[in-house]
Design a protein around this motif. Structure first.
Motif, PDB file in Angstrom:
ATOM      1  N   ARG A 278       0.821  -1.216   0.000  1.00  0.00           N
ATOM      2  CA  ARG A 278       0.000   0.000   0.000  1.00  0.00           C
ATOM      3  C   ARG A 278       0.853   1.263   0.000  1.00  0.00           C
ATOM      4  NH1 ARG A 278      -2.399   2.857   4.413  1.00  0.00           N
ATOM      5  NH2 ARG A 278      -4.268   4.026   3.775  1.00  0.00           N
ATOM      6  N   ASN A 279       1.875   1.321   0.814  1.00  0.00           N
ATOM      7  CA  ASN A 279       2.663   2.550   0.922  1.00  0.00           C
ATOM      8  C   ASN A 279       3.454   2.868  -0.345  1.00  0.00           C
ATOM      9  OD1 ASN A 279       2.673   3.854   3.845  1.00  0.00           O
ATOM     10  ND2 ASN A 279       2.413   1.658   4.081  1.00  0.00           N
ATOM     11  N   PRO A 280       4.127   1.901  -0.994  1.00  0.00           N
ATOM     12  CA  PRO A 280       4.762   2.247  -2.271  1.00  0.00           C
ATOM     13  C   PRO A 280       3.768   2.694  -3.329  1.00  0.00           C
ATOM     14  CG  PRO A 280       5.681   0.216  -1.400  1.00  0.00           C
ATOM     15  CD  PRO A 280       4.503   0.547  -0.559  1.00  0.00           C
ATOM     16  N   GLY A 281       2.565   2.123  -3.306  1.00  0.00           N
ATOM     17  CA  GLY A 281       1.549   2.556  -4.264  1.00  0.00           C
ATOM     18  C   GLY A 281       1.134   4.003  -4.050  1.00  0.00           C
ATOM     19  N   ILE A 282       0.927   4.393  -2.795  1.00  0.00           N
ATOM     20  CA  ILE A 282       0.576   5.789  -2.511  1.00  0.00           C
ATOM     21  C   ILE A 282       1.697   6.726  -2.935  1.00  0.00           C
ATOM     22  CG2 ILE A 282       0.038   7.412  -0.658  1.00  0.00           C
ATOM     23  CD1 ILE A 282      -1.331   5.148   0.826  1.00  0.00           C
ATOM     24  N   LEU A 283       2.941   6.336  -2.635  1.00  0.00           N
ATOM     25  CA  LEU A 283       4.085   7.157  -3.040  1.00  0.00           C
ATOM     26  C   LEU A 283       4.144   7.316  -4.558  1.00  0.00           C
ATOM     27  CD1 LEU A 283       6.781   8.593  -2.469  1.00  0.00           C
ATOM     28  CD2 LEU A 283       7.879   6.337  -2.485  1.00  0.00           C
ATOM     29  N   MET A 284       3.921   6.227  -5.292  1.00  0.00           N
ATOM     30  CA  MET A 284       4.002   6.296  -6.748  1.00  0.00           C
ATOM     31  C   MET A 284       2.909   7.198  -7.327  1.00  0.00           C
ATOM     32  SD  MET A 284       3.687   3.175  -9.491  1.00  0.00           S
ATOM     33  CE  MET A 284       1.956   2.959  -9.108  1.00  0.00           C
ATOM     34  N   PHE A 285       1.683   7.070  -6.829  1.00  0.00           N
ATOM     35  CA  PHE A 285       0.591   7.861  -7.387  1.00  0.00           C
ATOM     36  C   PHE A 285       0.711   9.337  -7.006  1.00  0.00           C
ATOM     37  CE2 PHE A 285      -1.398   3.750  -8.039  1.00  0.00           C
ATOM     38  CZ  PHE A 285      -2.014   3.945  -9.267  1.00  0.00           C
ATOM     39  N   VAL A 286       1.261   9.628  -5.842  1.00  0.00           N
ATOM     40  CA  VAL A 286       1.469  11.028  -5.474  1.00  0.00           C
ATOM     41  C   VAL A 286       2.562  11.642  -6.350  1.00  0.00           C
ATOM     42  CG1 VAL A 286       2.271  12.562  -3.635  1.00  0.00           C
ATOM     43  CG2 VAL A 286       0.621  10.777  -3.127  1.00  0.00           C
ATOM     44  N   CYS A 287       3.614  10.898  -6.618  1.00  0.00           N
ATOM     45  CA  CYS A 287       4.705  11.454  -7.436  1.00  0.00           C
ATOM     46  C   CYS A 287       4.292  11.631  -8.886  1.00  0.00           C
ATOM     47  CB  CYS A 287       5.930  10.546  -7.339  1.00  0.00           C
ATOM     48  SG  CYS A 287       6.741  10.576  -5.719  1.00  0.00           S
ATOM     49  N   MET A 288       3.432  10.767  -9.402  1.00  0.00           N
ATOM     50  CA  MET A 288       3.024  10.903 -10.794  1.00  0.00           C
ATOM     51  C   MET A 288       1.813  11.825 -10.965  1.00  0.00           C
ATOM     52  SD  MET A 288       1.171   7.220 -11.499  1.00  0.00           S
ATOM     53  CE  MET A 288       0.828   7.632 -13.197  1.00  0.00           C
ATOM     54  N   SER A 289       1.308  12.394  -9.883  1.00  0.00           N
ATOM     55  CA  SER A 289       0.143  13.282  -9.976  1.00  0.00           C
ATOM     56  C   SER A 289       0.393  14.515 -10.846  1.00  0.00           C
ATOM     57  CB  SER A 289      -0.303  13.692  -8.572  1.00  0.00           C
ATOM     58  OG  SER A 289       0.720  14.388  -7.891  1.00  0.00           O
ATOM     59  N   PRO A 290       1.565  15.177 -10.792  1.00  0.00           N
ATOM     60  CA  PRO A 290       1.748  16.330 -11.692  1.00  0.00           C
ATOM     61  C   PRO A 290       1.656  15.964 -13.163  1.00  0.00           C
ATOM     62  CG  PRO A 290       3.366  16.390  -9.924  1.00  0.00           C
ATOM     63  CD  PRO A 290       2.700  15.057  -9.857  1.00  0.00           C
ATOM     64  N   LEU A 291       2.165  14.794 -13.540  1.00  0.00           N
ATOM     65  CA  LEU A 291       2.106  14.392 -14.941  1.00  0.00           C
ATOM     66  C   LEU A 291       0.678  14.092 -15.376  1.00  0.00           C
ATOM     67  CD1 LEU A 291       5.194  11.984 -14.978  1.00  0.00           C
ATOM     68  CD2 LEU A 291       5.119  14.441 -15.423  1.00  0.00           C
ATOM     69  N   VAL A 292      -0.144  13.585 -14.472  1.00  0.00           N
ATOM     70  CA  VAL A 292      -1.537  13.289 -14.813  1.00  0.00           C
ATOM     71  C   VAL A 292      -2.362  14.564 -14.845  1.00  0.00           C
ATOM     72  CG1 VAL A 292      -3.580  12.000 -14.127  1.00  0.00           C
ATOM     73  CG2 VAL A 292      -1.331  10.981 -13.846  1.00  0.00           C
ATOM     74  N   ILE A 293      -2.191  15.415 -13.855  1.00  0.00           N
ATOM     75  CA  ILE A 293      -2.998  16.637 -13.778  1.00  0.00           C
ATOM     76  C   ILE A 293      -2.631  17.603 -14.896  1.00  0.00           C
ATOM     77  CG2 ILE A 293      -3.571  18.591 -12.284  1.00  0.00           C
ATOM     78  CD1 ILE A 293      -3.143  16.809  -9.902  1.00  0.00           C
ATOM     79  N   ALA A 294      -1.398  17.537 -15.398  1.00  0.00           N
ATOM     80  CA  ALA A 294      -1.005  18.426 -16.501  1.00  0.00           C
ATOM     81  C   ALA A 294      -1.822  18.165 -17.758  1.00  0.00           C
ATOM     82  CB  ALA A 294       0.480  18.254 -16.789  1.00  0.00           C
ATOM     83  N   SER A 295      -2.450  16.994 -17.893  1.00  0.00           N
ATOM     84  CA  SER A 295      -3.269  16.714 -19.078  1.00  0.00           C
ATOM     85  C   SER A 295      -4.520  17.570 -19.134  1.00  0.00           C
ATOM     86  CB  SER A 295      -3.648  15.228 -19.104  1.00  0.00           C
ATOM     87  OG  SER A 295      -4.464  14.901 -17.986  1.00  0.00           O
ATOM     88  N   LEU A 296      -4.892  18.206 -18.019  1.00  0.00           N
ATOM     89  CA  LEU A 296      -6.062  19.094 -18.023  1.00  0.00           C
ATOM     90  C   LEU A 296      -5.821  20.359 -18.842  1.00  0.00           C
ATOM     91  CD1 LEU A 296      -7.077  18.915 -14.245  1.00  0.00           C
ATOM     92  CD2 LEU A 296      -8.155  17.712 -16.154  1.00  0.00           C
ATOM     93  N   ALA A 297      -4.562  20.713 -19.049  1.00  0.00           N
ATOM     94  CA  ALA A 297      -4.267  21.976 -19.728  1.00  0.00           C
ATOM     95  C   ALA A 297      -4.728  21.976 -21.182  1.00  0.00           C
ATOM     96  CB  ALA A 297      -2.768  22.272 -19.654  1.00  0.00           C
ATOM     97  N   ARG A 298      -4.953  20.824 -21.780  1.00  0.00           N
ATOM     98  CA  ARG A 298      -5.352  20.794 -23.192  1.00  0.00           C
ATOM     99  C   ARG A 298      -6.778  21.251 -23.399  1.00  0.00           C
ATOM    100  NH1 ARG A 298      -7.339  17.286 -27.112  1.00  0.00           N
ATOM    101  NH2 ARG A 298      -7.939  15.811 -25.503  1.00  0.00           N
ATOM    102  N   GLY A 299      -7.621  21.057 -22.401  1.00  0.00           N
ATOM    103  CA  GLY A 299      -9.003  21.493 -22.567  1.00  0.00           C
ATOM    104  C   GLY A 299      -9.936  20.965 -21.495  1.00  0.00           C
ATOM    105  N   GLY A 300      -9.400  20.371 -20.435  1.00  0.00           N
ATOM    106  CA  GLY A 300     -10.247  19.918 -19.336  1.00  0.00           C
ATOM    107  C   GLY A 300     -10.703  18.486 -19.441  1.00  0.00           C
TER     108      GLY A 300
END
Length: 513
Positions: A278-300
């Motif tokens: 569980r803990n490595p999974g949380i760490l991985m998803f928190v670290c990759m959050s900027p790359l995922v959220i950046a996809s909103l810039a194209r149009g939501g």
């Protein structure tokens, strides 16, 4: 008279015995008052001088123990001293360790301050302490208050991902602005797209920086809520176990205590597996959050963000799966063995938590745990429990990246000709495609290992089915099939002979022999 002198006269023997009896009676009369006074003096704390002199003449009974550790205990008991008074040394000074020393003192003093005494109370208290320690460790491993994930956006691990996500969002926004500027002649649609991109870029840049703080606060809330729901009072699972250890119907049964401790140890091992996934999974998803959220810039477009949030929240709230056993706590309360059954159900739920809650690697890790248990035990109950936690499944993989599939020149021209014919209204003929001979040979060589394994598996399955069919016993006394009766048929006539006469004919002519 001579017979009386040689000692064979029975009357002479009786007279000698009477003299000895009188002497013994006189001695008893003299000794009984002395013994009574000695006992009374010993009860009052004083010993007569005569008795003291007689004891002193016999010597100290502890002299035989001189030079051994038991001499101090013997002299302390004879002198009336105790470990706590000035009459003797501390009998527990050779016992090292605080817990063992306190246990020795309680046993020597005849009891502790709470009214219990002896080694039994010490062992019982140690068992309770062990159970409480195991429960605390399980709670900490399943829902820890602190995770490996960064707590703020300024964390050294999270800062590079944040920088990359922010710059990626700005780059996407600049590309959208450039495209809208080049196609400004389209008017309103392009202006709307540029407005959407501007707003969602600001949201993405602000949102990706707030993810670590949000995850830290949510994890703290989940940890506190889980501990309150699982170990707050006697109505929860761990609270009921603690209460039954103290006041349960089988709290004094060594077998029941051994069972609950063993099940707690198994739960601790599974909780450690939950923590490791569980803990490595949380760490991985928190670290990759900027790359995922950046996809909103194209149009939501929220599809990728929703999938990411679903995986992360599944990891965060996975410990609450253990609350499914809470309604049954009141039914099984009062017995340590029943608590052990509930704890086994909680172990199954933790395996399911790994199987469904941990993305990507959860099923494989759960299957590895199941395989390890099945290799080390042949108990059918344990195997059924672990199979309930980790069900059978098949994995689906992406096709391996191989050579590209292209068409031959003739097929390509034929496809274009069919398109042209369809444009003129003609129906194109079907063109079933197949690989060329060289391509088939190359594909066979590429998939040789896979094909060999599949053929071997099919051969083993076929052999197992044939052996199972051969072991079937035939039915007892099988009834033979009834023999079919042949009806006499007319022998075929030769071509030269006339056909037989028809029955029921007109009968105008003579019958043919």
């Amino acid at each position: 008279m001579a017979d009386n002198d040689d000692g064979t006269n029975p009357w002479a023997r009786l007279s000698v015995a009477g003299r000895f009896a009188a002497l013994v009676g006189l001695l008893l009369m003299l000794w009984i008052p002395t013994a009574g006074s000695a006992q009374a003096a010993q009860a009052s704390g004083t010993v007569p001088a005569a008795v003291t002199t007689s004891v002193a003449d016999k010597g100290d009974p502890c002299d035989a123990l001189k030079g051994t550790p038991g001499y101090k205990y013997c002299t302390r008991d004879n002198s009336g001293g105790s470990s706590g008074g000035s009459g003797g040394d501390d009998p527990c000074k050779y016992v090292f360790g605080k817990s063992a020393h306190d246990l020795c003192e309680n046993d020597h003093n005849g009891g502790s301050s709470d009214g219990t005494s002896g080694l039994t109370n010490g062992a019982s208290q140690h068992v309770k302490d062990l159970a409480n320690w195991l429960i605390g460790k399980i709670e900490h491993l399943v829902a820890p208050g602190n995770t490996w994930a960064p707590k703020s956006a300024k964390d050294e691990v999270f800062t590079p991902f944040l920088w990359l996500g922010q710059h990626l969002a700005v780059a996407i926004f600049m590309c959208v602005v450039a495209v809208c500027a080049l196609s400004a002649w389209q008017g309103t649609p392009r202006l709307k797209q540029m407005g959407y991109s501007t707003g969602w870029t600001l949201v993405a840049v602000a949102g990706m920086a707030s993810v670590p703080g949000f995850v830290f606060a949510l994890n703290t809330a989940v940890s506190d809520g889980f501990k309150a729901a699982i170990d707050s009072d006697s109505g929860t699972l761990f609270g009921a176990i603690k209460d039954d250890l103290a006041r349960g119907a089988d709290s004094g049964n060594p077998l029941a205590i051994l069972i609950i401790i063993a099940v707690l140890c198994v739960a601790l091992a599974i909780a450690a597996l939950v923590y490791a996934t569980r803990n490595p999974g949380i760490l991985m998803f928190v670290c990759m959050s900027p790359l995922v959220i950046a996809s909103l810039a194209r149009g939501g477009d929220m599809e990728a963000v929703q999938k990411w949030a679903q995986r992360l929240l599944g990891l965060m709230f996975a410990p609450f799966a253990l609350l499914l056993v809470s309604p049954f706590v009141s039914l099984f309360k009062g017995s340590l063995v029943a608590d052990a059954l509930l704890l086994i159900a909680a172990d199954v739920l933790m395996l399911r938590m790994i199987f469904h809650g941990v993305p990507y690697f959860g099923p494989r890790m759960a299957r590895a745990a199941r395989s390890m248990v099945e290799r080390r035990t042949d108990n059918p109950l344990i195997q059924r429990a672990v199979r309930a936690g980790v069900p059978d499944f098949f994995e689906q993989e992406n096709s391996p990246r191989g050579p590209r599939l292209v068409t031959t020149p003739g097929r390509a021209m034929g496809q274009d000709a069919d398109v042209l014919a369809a444009a003129y209204g003609f129906r194109p003929r079907p063109r079933p495609g197949r690989l060329t001979t060289d391509s088939v040979v190359s594909q066979i060589n590429t998939d040789a290992a896979r094909t060999q394994r599949l053929m071997e598996a099919r051969r083993q399955a076929r052999a197992a089915n044939q052996s199972a069919g051969s072991r079937r016993t035939p039915a007892a006394n099988p009834t033979p099939a009834p023999a079919s009766r042949r009806t006499p048929s007319t022998p075929p006539s030769s071509p030269s002979s006339p056909p037989p006469p028809r029955s029921g004919g007109s009968g105008s002519g003579p019958a043919t022999p």
